[in-house]
Design an enzyme around this catalytic site. Structure first.
Site, PDB file in Angstrom:
ATOM      1  CB  CYS A   1      27.260   1.847 -12.965  1.00 47.53           C
ATOM      2  SG  CYS A   1      26.036   2.985 -12.311  1.00 47.53           S
TER       3      CYS A   1
ATOM      4  CB  CYS B   1      20.469   0.691 -11.989  1.00 42.56           C
ATOM      5  SG  CYS B   1      21.542   1.995 -12.607  1.00 42.56           S
TER       6      CYS B   1
END
Ligand code: UQ1
Length: 451
Positions: free
Chosen positions: A385, A203
């Site tokens: 994201c 991430c």
């Protein structure tokens, strides 16, 4: 909006007591049934009970082509964590306990569960050796154990994280994530630095998500004024080992604009290497001198990398990830080995969102391979994201291989603009659909529910 620390602690105590009582009973039952069957051979062995491992093993099971114990899952972890939620824990919006489940409760009883680590691969002979020395044979092997977060990559970091009085914290660990929000609350003035390492992490947006939440918190507390940062009690710095805010140019441009508008200092190609008291030291590229900065709050994202048992095996590419074809997810050398998720070499972001698209491709191709058919499913690199840019706002970045945008809602809205609807996707819907569907093999991400 924010939960108090007392509430967080009370919830922690209640939840873990409950799960500690129920978990062992289920595990004992599972172990007993395997003793009866005595089987140590499986059609498919899946290494990893994280997002990729659970989605893949349950999608395989749901194909209807496997009987009891044909598929095995191997993972030593007692808990499965919904890690995308840890940013929200850092922002005081969720408890870390609410984001985890006992691993054995997430694994369908038709799957054989080995609650153990992997010691070694015997790839020519189609078996793995577990940490306890047992051998487990397979026809097909799926390697999805994720990657490790290496706190030791920054000198002084393990000590600073463990010290309750030090203002150093990280959302990248179950043990450290609940230090983050109290540190944000405690800061009344001074320098707040948020780091991101050079190299691949899971991430890649999270290091700045937690910064945007903290900025918003200090703004609401009257400690930070984006229009006049130099006169604010708190100064905010984003120190990243990378050359830009984000790897995909479309979103990076927007985030860079936001950084400037909001008065955040950007230190690019600054890679945190050491912490000493209230001083952070950053390495610079091309032989430039190291830079030191004084901080009053430091949020650290350590370097990450493959597990040693993968990196040191014949499965690994030159940097230690399972070396698979970027379209089929099949290993480049061992044709009965597959990989998805963070441990794979798939050249995309390491996110649960990517796994929503990787898992159905891997499963389809693995089933084709068993039937001697051509591999027709192809992964296009989809990843996403959901970039939290403040309380109540998310910029939903979605892209495929090559950093090419592939936006689910692009026909409806401009996805470079942070929105409340996307915030609720991130905060409420994704955690719900993860446990409701993703780990059960019924969620296909932007494609919706799988049949
Ligand atoms: C998604 O499915 C998912 O998993 C549940 C996420 O959580 C980690 C995501 O961040 C994203 C973006 C998706 C993709 C789904 C849609 C509807 C865009």
């Amino acid at each position: 909006m924010f939960r108090s620390c007392a509430t967080l602690a009370a919830r922690a105590a209640g939840r873990s007591a409950m799960t500690a009582q129920t978990a062992p009973t289920i595990r004992n039952l599972a172990t007993a049934s395997s003793v009866v069957s005595g089987s140590r051979s499986h059609k498919v062995v899946v290494i990893g009970g994280g997002t990729a491992g659970l989605a893949i093993s349950h999608q395989l099971l749901r194909s209807g082509k496997f009987a009891q114990d044909d598929i095995a899952v191997v993972d030593p972890a007692e808990w499965h964590h919904y890690q995308p939620g840890w940013t929200l824990v850092g922002g005081g919006l969720k408890t870390k306990e609410s984001l985890r489940r006992p691993m054995n409760r997430l694994i369908d009883p038709k799957l054989k569960f080995y609650s153990d680590s992997v010691g070694a691969f015997s790839l020519e002979d189609n078996f793995i050796t577990l940490g306890n020395g047992d051998k487990v044979n397979y026809d097909q092997l799926v390697v999805a154990p994720g990657i490790t977060v290496n706190n030791g990559s920054v000198k002084g970091l393990p000590e600073a994280l463990a010290d309750p009085h030090s203002p150093v914290s990280s959302i990248y660990g179950y043990d450290t994530v609940d230090k983050v929000f109290p540190s944000i609350e405690k800061l009344k003035k001074g320098n707040a630095i948020f780091t991101q390492p050079a190299g691949v992490i899971k991430c890649a947006g999270a290091p700045q998500k937690i910064m945007w939440l903290a900025l918003d918190y200090w703004k609401r507390a009257g400690l930070y004024s984006p229009s006049n940062p130099s006169a604010s009690a708190v100064n905010i710095t984003f120190a990243t080992g990378l050359p830009s805010m984000f790897a995909v140019p479309r979103y990076s441009a927007k985030l860079e604009e936001m950084r400037k508008e909001r008065g955040v200092e950007g230190l690019f190609q600054h890679d945190l290497v050491a912490i000493d008291g209230n001083t952070a030291t950053f390495a610079r590229p091309d032989g430039q001198d190291q830079v030191t900065k004084r901080f009053d709050l430091l949020h650290v994202v350590p370097k990450m990398g493959p597990h040693a048992f993968v990196k040191n095996s014949a499965l690994a590419n030159e940097v230690g990830y399972v070396d698979v074809d970027e379209a089929t997810t099949r290993h480049k050398k061992y044709t009965n080995v597959w990989s998805a998720g963070d441990a794979s070499s798939l050249p995309t972001s390491k996110t649960a969102a990517a796994i929503t698209a990787e898992a159905p491709v891997l499963v389809s191709n693995l089933l084709s391979s068993i039937q001697g058919k051509d591999l027709v499913a192809a992964y296009d690199g989809y990843a996403s994201c959901p970039l939290v840019t403040g309380y109540g706002e998310v910029l939903l970045a979605e892209f495929k291989y090559g950093g090419v945008p592939q936006e689910t809602f692009g026909w409806l809205v401009d996805q470079t603009v942070p929105r409340r609807a996307f915030y609720h996707l991130k905060k409420d819907f994704f955690p719900w659909v993860h446990y409701q569907s993703m780990v059960k093999g019924t969620w296909g991400g932007p494609k919706g529910w799988l049949k």
